[in-house]
Scaffold this motif. Structure first.
Motif, PDB file in Angstrom:
ATOM      1  N   ARG A 172      35.539  41.851  52.951  1.00 27.80           N
ATOM      2  CA  ARG A 172      35.525  42.760  54.084  1.00 27.80           C
ATOM      3  C   ARG A 172      36.375  44.001  53.836  1.00 27.80           C
ATOM      4  NH1 ARG A 172      36.112  39.544  59.846  1.00 27.80           N
ATOM      5  NH2 ARG A 172      34.108  38.476  59.805  1.00 27.80           N
ATOM      6  N   TRP A 173      37.271  43.920  52.870  1.00 27.95           N
ATOM      7  CA  TRP A 173      38.266  44.969  52.667  1.00 27.95           C
ATOM      8  C   TRP A 173      38.059  45.788  51.404  1.00 27.95           C
ATOM      9  CZ3 TRP A 173      42.260  45.642  56.265  1.00 27.95           C
ATOM     10  CH2 TRP A 173      42.397  44.612  57.218  1.00 27.95           C
ATOM     11  N   TYR A 174      37.397  45.211  50.371  1.00 29.48           N
ATOM     12  CA  TYR A 174      37.377  45.839  49.050  1.00 29.48           C
ATOM     13  C   TYR A 174      35.965  46.159  48.578  1.00 29.48           C
ATOM     14  CZ  TYR A 174      42.273  44.437  48.639  1.00 29.48           C
ATOM     15  OH  TYR A 174      43.624  44.275  48.847  1.00 29.48           O
ATOM     16  N   ARG A 175      35.890  47.176  47.736  1.00 24.35           N
ATOM     17  CA  ARG A 175      34.643  47.527  47.067  1.00 24.35           C
ATOM     18  C   ARG A 175      34.281  46.460  46.028  1.00 24.35           C
ATOM     19  NH1 ARG A 175      32.529  52.694  47.043  1.00 24.35           N
ATOM     20  NH2 ARG A 175      33.739  54.370  48.014  1.00 24.35           N
ATOM     21  N   ARG A 176      33.037  46.531  45.560  1.00 19.82           N
ATOM     22  CA  ARG A 176      32.531  45.569  44.577  1.00 19.82           C
ATOM     23  C   ARG A 176      33.405  45.525  43.328  1.00 19.82           C
ATOM     24  NH1 ARG A 176      28.116  48.187  43.340  1.00 19.82           N
ATOM     25  NH2 ARG A 176      29.041  49.131  41.492  1.00 19.82           N
ATOM     26  N   SER A 177      33.719  46.696  42.758  1.00 26.91           N
ATOM     27  CA  SER A 177      34.484  46.728  41.509  1.00 26.91           C
ATOM     28  C   SER A 177      35.912  46.234  41.701  1.00 26.91           C
ATOM     29  CB  SER A 177      34.508  48.156  40.948  1.00 26.91           C
ATOM     30  OG  SER A 177      35.135  49.047  41.862  1.00 26.91           O
ATOM     31  N   GLU A 178      36.459  46.409  42.917  1.00 28.12           N
ATOM     32  CA  GLU A 178      37.843  46.050  43.195  1.00 28.12           C
ATOM     33  C   GLU A 178      38.033  44.560  43.469  1.00 28.12           C
ATOM     34  OE1 GLU A 178      38.416  50.278  45.642  1.00 28.12           O
ATOM     35  OE2 GLU A 178      38.376  48.341  46.682  1.00 28.12           O
ATOM     36  N   LEU A 179      36.944  43.883  43.840  1.00 26.93           N
ATOM     37  CA  LEU A 179      37.077  42.549  44.422  1.00 26.93           C
ATOM     38  C   LEU A 179      37.576  41.498  43.437  1.00 26.93           C
ATOM     39  CD1 LEU A 179      36.754  40.860  46.972  1.00 26.93           C
ATOM     40  CD2 LEU A 179      34.359  40.474  46.340  1.00 26.93           C
ATOM     41  N   ALA A 180      37.047  41.505  42.211  1.00 22.67           N
ATOM     42  CA  ALA A 180      37.405  40.438  41.259  1.00 22.67           C
ATOM     43  C   ALA A 180      38.909  40.382  41.024  1.00 22.67           C
ATOM     44  CB  ALA A 180      36.670  40.631  39.936  1.00 22.67           C
ATOM     45  N   ALA A 211      28.981  40.578  44.610  1.00 21.15           N
ATOM     46  CA  ALA A 211      28.472  41.883  44.200  1.00 21.15           C
ATOM     47  C   ALA A 211      26.954  41.933  44.174  1.00 21.15           C
ATOM     48  CB  ALA A 211      29.008  42.241  42.815  1.00 21.15           C
ATOM     49  N   ASN A 212      26.298  40.788  44.117  1.00 20.36           N
ATOM     50  CA  ASN A 212      24.851  40.768  43.914  1.00 20.36           C
ATOM     51  C   ASN A 212      24.056  40.312  45.124  1.00 20.36           C
ATOM     52  OD1 ASN A 212      24.168  41.586  41.022  1.00 20.36           O
ATOM     53  ND2 ASN A 212      25.974  40.293  40.768  1.00 20.36           N
ATOM     54  N   VAL A 213      24.630  40.512  46.310  1.00 22.64           N
ATOM     55  CA  VAL A 213      23.906  40.432  47.572  1.00 22.64           C
ATOM     56  C   VAL A 213      24.313  41.656  48.386  1.00 22.64           C
ATOM     57  CG1 VAL A 213      23.642  37.928  47.628  1.00 22.64           C
ATOM     58  CG2 VAL A 213      25.707  38.963  48.572  1.00 22.64           C
ATOM     59  N   VAL A 214      23.663  41.865  49.520  1.00 20.44           N
ATOM     60  CA  VAL A 214      23.900  43.088  50.287  1.00 20.44           C
ATOM     61  C   VAL A 214      24.657  42.827  51.578  1.00 20.44           C
ATOM     62  CG1 VAL A 214      22.807  45.067  51.430  1.00 20.44           C
ATOM     63  CG2 VAL A 214      21.844  44.167  49.298  1.00 20.44           C
ATOM     64  N   SER A 215      24.118  41.968  52.435  1.00 23.02           N
ATOM     65  CA  SER A 215      24.644  41.826  53.794  1.00 23.02           C
ATOM     66  C   SER A 215      25.874  40.935  53.849  1.00 23.02           C
ATOM     67  CB  SER A 215      23.566  41.257  54.713  1.00 23.02           C
ATOM     68  OG  SER A 215      23.276  39.919  54.368  1.00 23.02           O
ATOM     69  N   ASP A 216      26.608  41.062  54.940  1.00 21.81           N
ATOM     70  CA  ASP A 216      27.789  40.238  55.169  1.00 21.81           C
ATOM     71  C   ASP A 216      27.415  38.762  55.267  1.00 21.81           C
ATOM     72  OD1 ASP A 216      30.762  40.426  55.892  1.00 21.81           O
ATOM     73  OD2 ASP A 216      30.001  39.255  57.568  1.00 21.81           O
ATOM     74  N   THR A 217      26.313  38.471  55.949  1.00 15.79           N
ATOM     75  CA  THR A 217      25.858  37.081  56.082  1.00 15.79           C
ATOM     76  C   THR A 217      25.474  36.496  54.725  1.00 15.79           C
ATOM     77  OG1 THR A 217      25.065  37.392  58.349  1.00 15.79           O
ATOM     78  CG2 THR A 217      24.096  35.582  57.102  1.00 15.79           C
ATOM     79  N   ALA A 218      24.714  37.255  53.939  1.00 18.31           N
ATOM     80  CA  ALA A 218      24.313  36.779  52.614  1.00 18.31           C
ATOM     81  C   ALA A 218      25.533  36.574  51.726  1.00 18.31           C
ATOM     82  CB  ALA A 218      23.354  37.774  51.961  1.00 18.31           C
TER      83      ALA A 218
END
Length: 518
Positions: free
Chosen positions: A185-193, A417-424
């Motif tokens: 909820r807080w970080y971009r895709r690249s930042e998350l790992a 990183a490889n899904v789009v929605s919050d639920t997914a």
């Protein structure tokens, strides 16, 4: 089953926030950002390209602020989550089996019962985390598994021990996926790992700190009426309860409710996450069956989750059996000395747990680090199988920890990183961790009493799983690249023609403008 038409209170508050709070963005980041950030407007074009660009300095300041306020709390909670799960290995050295009159495979059965509930409640727990809100859900389950740890100090037979471990599995099930979903909820895709690694590193540190803490506790004469291994469960459980109560007050549910962010920072935090979600017009979406299934049955989710399953055979096996393995290497040492010898390999493992995800952040790549990490684990188990020399085998534990522990952060970041929605995303992370814990269940039967002291079966199994990870990771990387090339040839306009907004959003990773992010 149909899409749930009512929202949680969490989502209602977010709707209100997204409608009312973006008036600041236009003056700071431009009118395009203002428009893209509003609810009902996508932040990408139909090809998945962001339609806005942010001030990198402002993002860096915001990211550091989030790092300092969010990561330490969840890391501390996860540290004691893992300690409360794995301290049974330390208790075993201190007489747990003898006092409870466990024989044969009884110890393995007690370990297994934890994973049965842990696996069953994985996805439901992450759905509950989204529904209730992680700022409330995570401290609540932490409080409950702390209580379970304290209760373990008072068990007197296998049946009582199994019952408490089953309850422990229920409450710990939502912890790892819940925190991963929370940070998304807080970080971009690249930042998350990298941010995931900052709490997942607590798993190897729990092995190190747990060994130190257990050896310190065992030096006490008693704790109230409790003695020996019972003190370990009681004291560590009480610490968990205390931290959980504090977390109720300090853990912020999401950017919109962060009192420590200015209104401009809240708006930027929401808008930048949204800008990476092709076709998305909202950050916190409704529960939706189609999106849930997209998260669970994404090819990348399933492949990555199977890799995580194989990896967890090693990770959880180390947690439960490292003290036993060290005992076979140093059989004449005292119990305290054996506990302390479990610490150094975990310290080395913790370093690599952070290093590989940090590099993942810098390169915005995850799959390549699967391929780099797996051979380290393979080398370690080859050393175990090839030698019975104590120092060689002890050295192997360092190499294994170096390769195995980074997968927790990398796998969760990859499925996110490889899904789009919050639920997914919630469903994908839950699926990944659920599969991983099937590997944990397997690990409880990987080191069996009759196989001691060299444990050829357990070491051979782990060599096989790490070798399979290596091959699967290479295949997955090539598949993602090939599928992306095929997607380049698709006609986005014609495929989206005639679809309404909900139908476009329900496509998730099937959206023709979506590309896999290896």
């Amino acid at each position: 089953m149909t899409s749930i038409e009512h929202r949680s209170s969490d989502e209602d508050r977010e709707v209100s926030h997204e409608k009312d709070s973006f008036q600041h963005l236009e003056g700071i980041h431009g009118g395009n950002t203002h428009k893209a950030a509003e609810r009902g407007h996508a932040a990408t074009d139909q090809y998945g390209n962001p339609i806005v660009h942010f001030d990198k300095a402002a993002e860096a300041r915001l990211r550091l602020k989030i790092d300092l306020y969010i990561v330490p709390t969840v890391s501390l909670l996860y540290l004691f989550c893992f300690i409360d799960r794995a301290n049974i290995g330390n208790a075993k050295l201190a007489g747990f089996e003898t006092d409870l009159k466990l024989k044969g495979y009884d110890y393995n059965k007690v370990l297994s019962i934890f994973y049965i509930s842990y696996i069953i409640f994985e996805i439901p727990s992450n759905m509950a985390c989204k529904w209730i809100g992680p700022g409330y859900f995570i401290p609540a389950i932490s409080l409950m598994f702390g209580i379970c740890s304290v209760c373990t100090a008072f068990v007197h037979n296998i049946h009582q021990a199994s019952a408490v471990r089953f309850l422990l599995g229920i409450f710990e099930a939502g912890m790892m996926p819940g925190i991963a979903y929370y940070l998304s909820r807080w970080y971009r895709r690249s930042e998350l790992a990298f941010r995931l690694s900052l709490y997942i590193v607590m798993a190897p540190l729990a092995g190190a700190f747990g060994g130190l803490l257990a050896s310190g506790i065992l030096k006490l004469d008693h704790f109230g009426s409790l003695h020996k291994w019972r003190m370990i469960f009681a004291i560590e459980g009480i610490i968990t309860i205390g931290i959980s109560l504090i977390a109720f007050l300090t853990l912020t549910d999401r950017p919109a409710t962060a009192k420590w962010l200015t209104q401009e920072e809240k708006d930027l935090a929401i808008a930048r996450v949204k800008s990476e979600r092709v076709g998305a017009t909202e950050v916190l979406d409704r529960f939706d069956r189609a999106k849930t299934f997209r998260g669970i049955f994404s090819p990348v989710t399933l492949a990555t989750a199977f890799i995580f399953l194989l990896n967890n055979v090693t990770v959880q096996g180390l947690a439960f059996f490292a003290p036993t393995i060290v005992k076979t290497i140093y059989p004449k040492n005292s119990v305290v000395s054996q506990q302390l010898h479990t610490v150094p390999p975990y310290i080395v493992g913790a370093f690599f747990t952070v290093l590989f995800p940090f590099l993942s952040w810098r390169f915005d790549r995850r799959n390549i680090f699967f391929i780099i990490s797996a051979p380290l684990t393979m080398i370690g188990y080859i050393m175990f199988l090839a030698s019975t020399q104590p120092m060689v085998r002890y050295g192997a534990t360092f190499i294994i920890a170096s390769g195995a522990y980074s997968f927790g952060a990398l796998c969760n970041a990859q499925v996110s990183a490889n899904v789009v929605s919050d639920t997914a995303r919630s469903a994908a992370i839950g699926t990944n961790v659920m599969m991983g814990n099937i590997g944990g269940l397997i690990s409880t039967w990987s080191f069996l009493p009759f196989d001691a002291p060299n444990y050829h079966i357990g070491n051979g199994l782990n060599l096989g799983t790490s070798s399979t990870i290596f091959l699967l990771s290479i295949i997955l990387l090539f598949w993602m690249k090939m599928n992306n090339k095929a997607r380049e040839k698709r006609n986005v306009d014609s495929e989206l023609s005639g679809l309404n907004q909900k139908e476009v959003q329900d496509l998730d990773w099937r959206h023709p403008g979506f590309r896999w992010k290896p």
